[in-house]
Motif scaffolding. Structure first.
Motif, PDB file in Angstrom:
ATOM      1  N   ALA A 391     -75.621-104.015  39.364  1.00  0.00           N
ATOM      2  CA  ALA A 391     -75.699-103.023  38.290  1.00  0.00           C
ATOM      3  C   ALA A 391     -77.143-102.558  38.188  1.00  0.00           C
ATOM      4  N   CYS A 392     -77.331-101.393  37.577  1.00  0.00           N
ATOM      5  CA  CYS A 392     -78.670-100.819  37.412  1.00  0.00           C
ATOM      6  C   CYS A 392     -79.212-101.180  36.030  1.00  0.00           C
ATOM      7  N   GLN A 393     -80.506-101.354  35.985  1.00  0.00           N
ATOM      8  CA  GLN A 393     -81.172-101.725  34.745  1.00  0.00           C
ATOM      9  C   GLN A 393     -81.820-100.483  34.128  1.00  0.00           C
ATOM     10  N   PRO A 394     -81.643-100.272  32.824  1.00  0.00           N
ATOM     11  CA  PRO A 394     -82.258 -99.096  32.186  1.00  0.00           C
ATOM     12  C   PRO A 394     -83.768 -99.268  32.066  1.00  0.00           C
ATOM     13  N   CYS A 395     -84.457 -98.153  32.121  1.00  0.00           N
ATOM     14  CA  CYS A 395     -85.904 -98.161  31.958  1.00  0.00           C
ATOM     15  C   CYS A 395     -86.263 -98.299  30.472  1.00  0.00           C
ATOM     16  N   GLU A 396     -87.468 -98.714  30.229  1.00  0.00           N
ATOM     17  CA  GLU A 396     -87.978 -98.775  28.870  1.00  0.00           C
ATOM     18  C   GLU A 396     -88.140 -97.356  28.329  1.00  0.00           C
ATOM     19  N   PRO A 397     -88.145 -97.167  27.034  1.00  0.00           N
ATOM     20  CA  PRO A 397     -88.316 -95.816  26.477  1.00  0.00           C
ATOM     21  C   PRO A 397     -89.603 -95.145  26.907  1.00  0.00           C
ATOM     22  N   THR A 398     -90.598 -95.942  27.216  1.00  0.00           N
ATOM     23  CA  THR A 398     -91.881 -95.363  27.632  1.00  0.00           C
ATOM     24  C   THR A 398     -91.957 -95.125  29.140  1.00  0.00           C
ATOM     25  N   ALA A 399     -90.863 -95.300  29.841  1.00  0.00           N
ATOM     26  CA  ALA A 399     -90.839 -95.129  31.288  1.00  0.00           C
ATOM     27  C   ALA A 399     -89.656 -94.241  31.657  1.00  0.00           C
ATOM     28  N   TYR A 400     -89.691 -93.769  32.863  1.00  0.00           N
ATOM     29  CA  TYR A 400     -88.615 -92.922  33.372  1.00  0.00           C
ATOM     30  C   TYR A 400     -88.388 -93.241  34.851  1.00  0.00           C
ATOM     31  N   ALA A 401     -87.287 -92.775  35.387  1.00  0.00           N
ATOM     32  CA  ALA A 401     -86.961 -92.966  36.800  1.00  0.00           C
ATOM     33  C   ALA A 401     -86.020 -91.858  37.233  1.00  0.00           C
ATOM     34  N   GLU A 402     -86.217 -91.368  38.431  1.00  0.00           N
ATOM     35  CA  GLU A 402     -85.315 -90.385  39.005  1.00  0.00           C
ATOM     36  C   GLU A 402     -84.082 -91.094  39.555  1.00  0.00           C
ATOM     37  N   PRO A 403     -82.993 -90.386  39.787  1.00  0.00           N
ATOM     38  CA  PRO A 403     -81.797 -91.031  40.351  1.00  0.00           C
ATOM     39  C   PRO A 403     -82.111 -91.725  41.670  1.00  0.00           C
ATOM     40  N   GLY A 404     -81.584 -92.949  41.825  1.00  0.00           N
ATOM     41  CA  GLY A 404     -81.806 -93.712  43.045  1.00  0.00           C
ATOM     42  C   GLY A 404     -83.170 -94.346  43.128  1.00  0.00           C
ATOM     43  N   SER A 405     -83.774 -94.661  42.002  1.00  0.00           N
ATOM     44  CA  SER A 405     -85.117 -95.244  41.997  1.00  0.00           C
ATOM     45  C   SER A 405     -85.045 -96.772  42.044  1.00  0.00           C
ATOM     46  N   ALA A 406     -86.026 -97.359  42.703  1.00  0.00           N
ATOM     47  CA  ALA A 406     -86.128 -98.813  42.774  1.00  0.00           C
ATOM     48  C   ALA A 406     -86.988 -99.377  41.653  1.00  0.00           C
ATOM     49  N   SER A 407     -87.676 -98.527  40.915  1.00  0.00           N
ATOM     50  CA  SER A 407     -88.519 -98.980  39.810  1.00  0.00           C
ATOM     51  C   SER A 407     -88.716 -97.827  38.848  1.00  0.00           C
ATOM     52  N   CYS A 408     -89.249 -98.120  37.701  1.00  0.00           N
ATOM     53  CA  CYS A 408     -89.512 -97.101  36.681  1.00  0.00           C
ATOM     54  C   CYS A 408     -90.994 -96.761  36.660  1.00  0.00           C
ATOM     55  N   LYS A 409     -91.305 -95.555  36.229  1.00  0.00           N
ATOM     56  CA  LYS A 409     -92.677 -95.090  36.124  1.00  0.00           C
ATOM     57  C   LYS A 409     -93.004 -94.819  34.664  1.00  0.00           C
ATOM     58  N   VAL A 410     -94.240 -95.038  34.304  1.00  0.00           N
ATOM     59  CA  VAL A 410     -94.683 -94.832  32.925  1.00  0.00           C
ATOM     60  C   VAL A 410     -94.724 -93.332  32.639  1.00  0.00           C
ATOM     61  N   ARG A 411     -94.193 -92.940  31.487  1.00  0.00           N
ATOM     62  CA  ARG A 411     -94.196 -91.534  31.107  1.00  0.00           C
ATOM     63  C   ARG A 411     -95.616 -91.089  30.755  1.00  0.00           C
ATOM     64  N   PRO A 412     -96.086 -90.005  31.333  1.00  0.00           N
ATOM     65  CA  PRO A 412     -97.416 -89.498  30.965  1.00  0.00           C
ATOM     66  C   PRO A 412     -97.319 -88.674  29.690  1.00  0.00           C
ATOM     67  N   PRO A 413     -98.449 -88.399  29.058  1.00  0.00           N
ATOM     68  CA  PRO A 413     -98.426 -87.523  27.875  1.00  0.00           C
ATOM     69  C   PRO A 413     -97.989 -86.113  28.265  1.00  0.00           C
ATOM     70  N   CYS A 414     -97.239 -85.473  27.412  1.00  0.00           N
ATOM     71  CA  CYS A 414     -96.774 -84.118  27.679  1.00  0.00           C
ATOM     72  C   CYS A 414     -97.947 -83.138  27.636  1.00  0.00           C
ATOM     73  N   THR A 415     -97.887 -82.123  28.475  1.00  0.00           N
ATOM     74  CA  THR A 415     -98.880 -81.054  28.512  1.00  0.00           C
ATOM     75  C   THR A 415     -98.152 -79.715  28.445  1.00  0.00           C
ATOM     76  N   ASP A 416     -98.927 -78.642  28.439  1.00  0.00           N
ATOM     77  CA  ASP A 416     -98.307 -77.328  28.412  1.00  0.00           C
ATOM     78  C   ASP A 416     -97.598 -76.982  29.718  1.00  0.00           C
ATOM     79  N   LYS A 417     -97.723 -77.827  30.733  1.00  0.00           N
ATOM     80  CA  LYS A 417     -97.019 -77.612  31.984  1.00  0.00           C
ATOM     81  C   LYS A 417     -95.612 -78.193  31.964  1.00  0.00           C
ATOM     82  N   ASP A 418     -95.263 -78.891  30.902  1.00  0.00           N
ATOM     83  CA  ASP A 418     -93.959 -79.556  30.839  1.00  0.00           C
ATOM     84  C   ASP A 418     -92.930 -78.760  30.050  1.00  0.00           C
ATOM     85  N   TYR A 419     -93.259 -77.569  29.585  1.00  0.00           N
ATOM     86  CA  TYR A 419     -92.265 -76.753  28.904  1.00  0.00           C
ATOM     87  C   TYR A 419     -92.411 -75.306  29.361  1.00  0.00           C
ATOM     88  N   PHE A 420     -91.394 -74.519  29.072  1.00  0.00           N
ATOM     89  CA  PHE A 420     -91.382 -73.116  29.461  1.00  0.00           C
ATOM     90  C   PHE A 420     -90.729 -72.320  28.337  1.00  0.00           C
TER      91      PHE A 420
END
Length: 1110
Positions: A391-420
């Motif tokens: 089974a797959c383990q969920p990431c912490e709220p402060t982390a994210y992972a793309e589909p098929g990931s072997a580990s989670c990555k820490v979420r960076p702070p949002c910038t003006d490049k993250d919205y449109f």
């Protein structure tokens, strides 16, 4: 990743040999005497087992002779007997078991037991020295199958000679036995069992889906297509031009080297090989083929792969039982500056291999929740898994992972490049709202310090007007105007009488995405479509949104069902244009972004038409559509090619301000045009006619003019043809009928190029790429004739390089002059040469002239050796309708036709020595055609007459060509002429006679005049003396008299004029003048003697009175 499982080799503790085990790792086989179908026959054993006397890795069986040592089999032939040392009870029991049978079967059993005994005790060692083997110290293997399909299961120690007491060999399963997918063969029980959770099995298959490195058993080879000794020291090495593993897939090379990915597999039964691939660029040859154990290719019809359009495509080929070698081979043929896209391959699967004795754990990022799984599933987004996960383990709220990931990555702070931002559809009040959205997938955190917040949405603004041809309905939505009307975006207006709507599609307001357009995102990592919007509307333009990563492809597609040109395109017309698309765009980039424009016909592969790299200011581009079919126009934008985590270049965008497509089937109109109508519906003018806007009638174009293209308003006018050309009957084009007249001072030269009307090919000298690939620039030329039809063609058979008898054909380009890159067949190893990258260099003939410039195209004469000063070259000027970034006016071609009577037939072509590719700027191509057919027709001005000497009363006249001879054909030399003549001796005699007569006459005249002169001098002196003596006595006499003592034959000269001949005759015949018949008026009167002794003659007074006598 899973691999084929074979019986583990001795020394491989419990491990399964994957991929290589099934594919050619069965080396060092043993030849066993008596192990076959007949006495003494040697048959190979399929796995290496160390045997006494084998030496360093040498696998060898011996027939034991009488001097054999303890524990060896002993005998004189295939019926040999066994001798064991004292105390070796196990050895004796096996000898007894072996001796229980007779014939071939007994000998086989004997040898099988001998193999097991030798592998267990090695030289039949004394059991007292070794401990009993534990289950962890040995494994089971199957012997090779005999002719009946039977085999034995034997126990093989991991370390030979370490222990004793191995289980006895037992009869194994049939060689054709296999387990289903999700099961494995338990060698101890010789039965199939389901795989445990977190593992999977393909049964008789293997799969390769991890490409972090090249899997075991694969071979990766790179070679030059052609690399001789004379060139090998200057070309670059191809050792690095191999297939490159990139995690989820493996990528091919993109240069001119040949990269081959190989894998050998031995199948126990018929099976298949399958894989997924992306093949986007036809500049690369991609072939997949299979060879059997005799190195003969199989399944030839599926060897050449087809280019792909929409993501990954599946390919499968059947395999036969036995040894098979699989080949994935690529070679790039892009010799220009463009670097082709690589071929990508993933998920290679093979069925029909040996039994699977174990299941394989799921790779990280996947899981298998149930037992008996044949595959593992990807972990969803924001979850991860390790190897062999259930089974797959969920990431912490402060982390994210793309589909098929072997580990989670820490979420960076949002910038003006993250919205449109985007706009909503217009509401009932005609207003739209400005909306801000997070880019999907959202990988940033807005709760971290210094994180950007999503701006508030809901700001209302007035909706922009509808696009031309549309109007606003009661629901504030834009609807198309009905046929027969037009609109500028506000309301629909009926077209006036005698006019018709100009159908098309024009988008310049972007409040919502039009229904015939769609957008998506293609991952630049695994090339999967993500099901999200890649372009967003922004009122005045449409722009690229933020993707999941910076190397994603943001795709926008416009689908057109077909076209309805005002006049059908003629097959022999100068232009095949049925429609055109024009769009205004802009790219804002901080790195090397790329914007691709592609065209697809009838839902087939999109063909790249143009590519823009880096930032580009606001500009327009036009593409001419020449085929009436369902057409898709695609724009793809990639911010960077490099794979980097996160979003760094979201501010790099591509913008489309307007898109205009003409002659769209079922389109809308923004204006109406005048049409030919006689009170009824509009009808197009017949071919060769143009519309008179004042009367609305169709008028024919006069000879020497043509109709060009389809202007948007339909107001096509008759255009004059260029010099040296004429129009065809339907006035659709101008062409050269292979004749030409050149007026020179004093005469006119006439040319006839009929012998050059057929298509002629020309190949420049060989060129070499940096990797040593030899290629040629191949030109195909249709100079004149053919009633203007384009007879030259070039093809692209890279993706269809089949045998000629299979009828394969690639992309074909037809024009007056075309060029392609050709790699010879002896280089690529095919029966036919590989032709790629065909381009049209001449779609329209502008004219034929002796001038060096025409319509803005220059043909510098200094590019070629100087021509004859007596005869100028003829230059054919062509232009292509294909527009590129570097050639805004399209490509052009000049063909300089030069006269050379010593080059009969088609002669030869050449390119400028300074520009071996035929062009110096990439836009204008120059060719020199030297041939006798380029000379004018011979006439009387091209030869001269040579008159011979008169010999024997005959004179001959010969005719010869003037040198240098600059004519061909036409009038021939006249035959020699012969006429009678007088010889020089005759004329010499005549000349001497005439000269003699003239000399005598001149001498007589000279004597006469000398004598006459003497007399006149005498008379003059007497008159002077007499006048002086009698000046005082008598008046001057009216005439003079002959005094005494003077010559009686002196005569007086009267004022009457006499001829010279008459004077001579009278002087010589004065006594008998009347008898000679001399007229009185021409002869002097006879003198009369007077009594005083003087002779008197009558004098004629000056007054003209009567004669006086003295």
């Amino acid at each position: 990743m899973a691999g084929p499982v074979l019986p583990p080799l001795p020394g491989n503790r419990g491990g399964a040999e994957r991929w290589g085990g099934a594919g050619g790792q069965l080396s060092g086989r043993c030849s066993v005497p008596g192990h076959g179908d007949g006495p003494g026959e040697r048959r190979p054993v399929p796995f290496p087992v160390p045997v006494p006397g084998a030496g360093r890795g040498r696998c060898r069986w011996r027939q034991v002779r009488a001097r054999a040592g303890p524990g060896r089999w002993r005998g004189a032939g295939p019926r040999g007997r066994c001798r064991c040392p004292r105390g070796a009870e196990r050895c004796r029991r096996r000898c007894a078991m072996a001796g229980a049978g007779t014939g071939t079967g007994a000998r086989r059993a004997l040898l099988a037991l001998c193999v097991a005994a030798a592998a267990t005790v090695g030289l039949c060692r004394v059991e007292e020295r070794l401990h009993v083997c534990k289950e962890s110290e040995y494994h089971y293997e199957y012997t090779a199958c005999d002719s009946a399909g039977a085999r034995w299961r034997v126990a093989v120690p991991h370390t030979p000679g370490l222990c004793t007491g191995l289980p006895d060999p037992v009869k194994g399963t049939e060689c054709s036995f296999s387990c289903k997918a999700g099961e494995f063969l338990d060698m101890k029980a010789q039965a199939c069992k389901p795989c445990a959770e977190g593992t999977y099995s393909l049964g008789t298959g293997v799969r390769f889906d991890e490409w972090d490195e090249l899997p075991h058993g694969f071979a990766n080879v790179a070679t030059n297509l052609e690399l001789d000794d004379g060139f090998s020291d200057v070309v670059e090495n191809c050792t690095t031009s191999t297939w490159v593993p990139l995690g989820d897939y493996i990528a091919s090379n993109t240069d001119e080297c040949t990269a081959t990915l190989m894998y050998a597999v031995s199948l126990k039964q018929s099976g298949t090989v399958s894989f997924e691939y992306i093949y986007p660029d036809s500049s690369i040859v991609f072939e997949f083929f299979v060879q059997n154990d005799q190195c003969q290719p199989t399944v030839e019809e599926s060897r050449w792969m087809r280019t792909t359009e929409k993501g990954w495509e599946f390919h499968s080929v059947e395999l036969s039982r036995g040894n098979n070698v699989l080949y994935w081979r690529t070679t790039a043929f892009s010799v220009w500056s463009k670097v082709p896209k690589p071929v990508l391959v993933r998920n290679i699967g093979i069925t029909g291999v040996a039994y699977t004795s174990e299941c394989f754990p799921c790779k990280p990022g996947t899981f298998a929740a149930a037992a008996g799984s044949s595959s593992c599933q990807l972990c969803p987004a924001n979850s991860f898994s390790s190897k062999g996960a259930t089974a797959c383990q969920p990431c912490e709220p402060t982390a994210y992972a793309e589909p098929g990931s072997a580990s989670c990555k820490v979420r960076p702070p949002c910038t003006d490049k993250d919205y449109f931002y985007t706009h909503t559809a217009c509401d009932a009040n005609g207003e739209t709202q400005l909306m801000f959205k997070w880019a999907e997938p959202k990988i940033c955190s807005e709760v971290l310090p210094l994180a950007a917040q999503l701006p508030p949405s809901g700001l209302k603004t007035r909706c922009p007007p509808c696009n031309p041809g549309f109007y606003k309905s009661n629901s504030s939505a834009c609807e198309p105007c009905p046929y027969g009307s037009y609109s500028n975006g506000s309301g629909c207006v009926r077209c006036p009488a005698g006019t018709e709507p100009v159908l098309g599609l024009e988008y310049k307001w972007w409040n919502v995405l039009p229904p015939n357009m769609e957008t998506t995102v293609l991952s630049g990592i695994n090339f999967e479509y993500k099901g999200m919007a890649g372009w967003e509307v922004a009122g005045d333009y449409i722009y690229t949104a933020a993707g999941a990563s910076d190397n994603d492809f943001m795709i926008l597609t416009l689908l057109v069902p077909g076209f309805s040109p005002p006049q059908p395109a003629l097959e022999d017309g100068d232009s095949k244009e049925v429609a055109r698309i024009t769009f205004v765009f802009e790219t804002v980039c901080s790195v090397s972004c790329e914007l691709y424009f592609m065209v697809g016909i009838n839902s087939r592969t999109n063909t790249p038409v143009e590519t823009w790299t880096g930032p580009r200011g606001k500009q327009s581009y036009t593409y001419v559509v020449e085929k009436n079919a369902t057409t898709s126009f695609t724009w793809a934008f990639q911010r960077t090619r490099y794979r980097e985590a996160g979003r760094r270049y979201t501010s790099d965008v591509a913008k489309l301000y307007s898109i205009n497509v003409t002659n769209v089937l079922g389109g809308v109109a923004s204006f109406c045009r005048r049409c030919a109508s006689t009170g009824g519906p509009c009808a197009p003018c017949p071919p060769g006619h143009t519309l008179d806007h004042s009367t609305g009638a169709c008028q024919p174009c006069p000879p020497g003019t043509f109709l060009r293209g389809h202007p948007p308003d339909g107001s096509s006018a008759c255009q004059p043809c260029g010099p040296g050309t004429r129009s065809n009957q339907v006035r659709s084009l101008c062409y050269s009928d292979c004749t030409f007249s050149l007026a020179l001072p004093g005469h006119t030269l006439h040319y006839d190029f009929s012998a050059l009307s057929a298509s002629t090919t020309f190949t420049s000298g060989p060129s070499f790429t940096s990797k040593g690939l030899k290629y040629f620039h191949h030109f195909n030329i249709s100079l004149c004739g053919n009633h203007g039809r384009k007879a030259a063609s070039c093809t692209d058979n890279v993706t269809d390089a089949r045998l000629p008898d299979e009828g394969g054909s690639g992309r074909l380009v037809t024009s007056h002059v075309c060029q392609a890159i050709v790699v010879p067949s002896d280089v690529v190893g095919h029966r036919a040469a590989v032709s790629s990258q065909p381009v049209s260099l001449a779609d329209r003939l502008l004219g034929v002239t002796v001038s060096s410039t025409l319509d803005g195209i220059a043909a510098p004469p200094e590019l070629f050796p100087p021509a004859s000063p007596e005869l100028p070259d003829l230059v054919f000027f062509f232009r292509s309708s294909e527009v590129t970034q570097s050639c805004a006016g399209g490509r052009a071609t000049t063909i300089r036709l030069r006269c050379d009577p010593l080059r009969p037939g088609t002669g030869g072509l050449a390119v400028p020595s300074k520009c071996p590719e035929g062009t110096c700027d990439g836009c204008t191509f120059h060719l020199l055609w030297t041939t006798a057919e380029g000379c004018p027709r011979c006439s009387a001005s091209h030869f001269r007459a040579i008159v011979g000497a008169c010999q024997g009363g005959v004179q001959r006249t010969m005719y010869v060509w003037r040198e240098p001879r600059l004519c061909h054909g036409g009038q021939r030399l006249p035959p020699p002429r012969v006429r009678p003549c007088r010889s020089a001796e005759f004329w010499l005699k005549v000349g001497v006679s005439v000269g003699t007569c003239v000399a005598v006459l001149l001498a007589a005249l000279a004597a006469y005049f000398w004598k006459k002169n003497q007399k006149l001098e005498y008379k003059y002196s007497r008159l002077v003396l007499n006048a002086a003596a009698k000046e005082s006595e008598l008046p001057a006499p009216d005439s003079c008299a002959i005094m005494e003592g003077e010559d009686g034959e002196d005569e007086l000269i009267f004022t009457s004029k006499k001829s010279l001949l008459g004077k001579i005759r009278c002087l010589t015949t004065k006594e008998v003048s009347h008898r000679e018949g001399c007229p009185i008026s021409q002869c002097p009167p006879s003198p009369q003697r007077t009594p005083d002794g003087f002779d008197s003659v009558p004098l004629k007074p000056s007054s003209g009175g009567t004669d006086l006598e003295l």
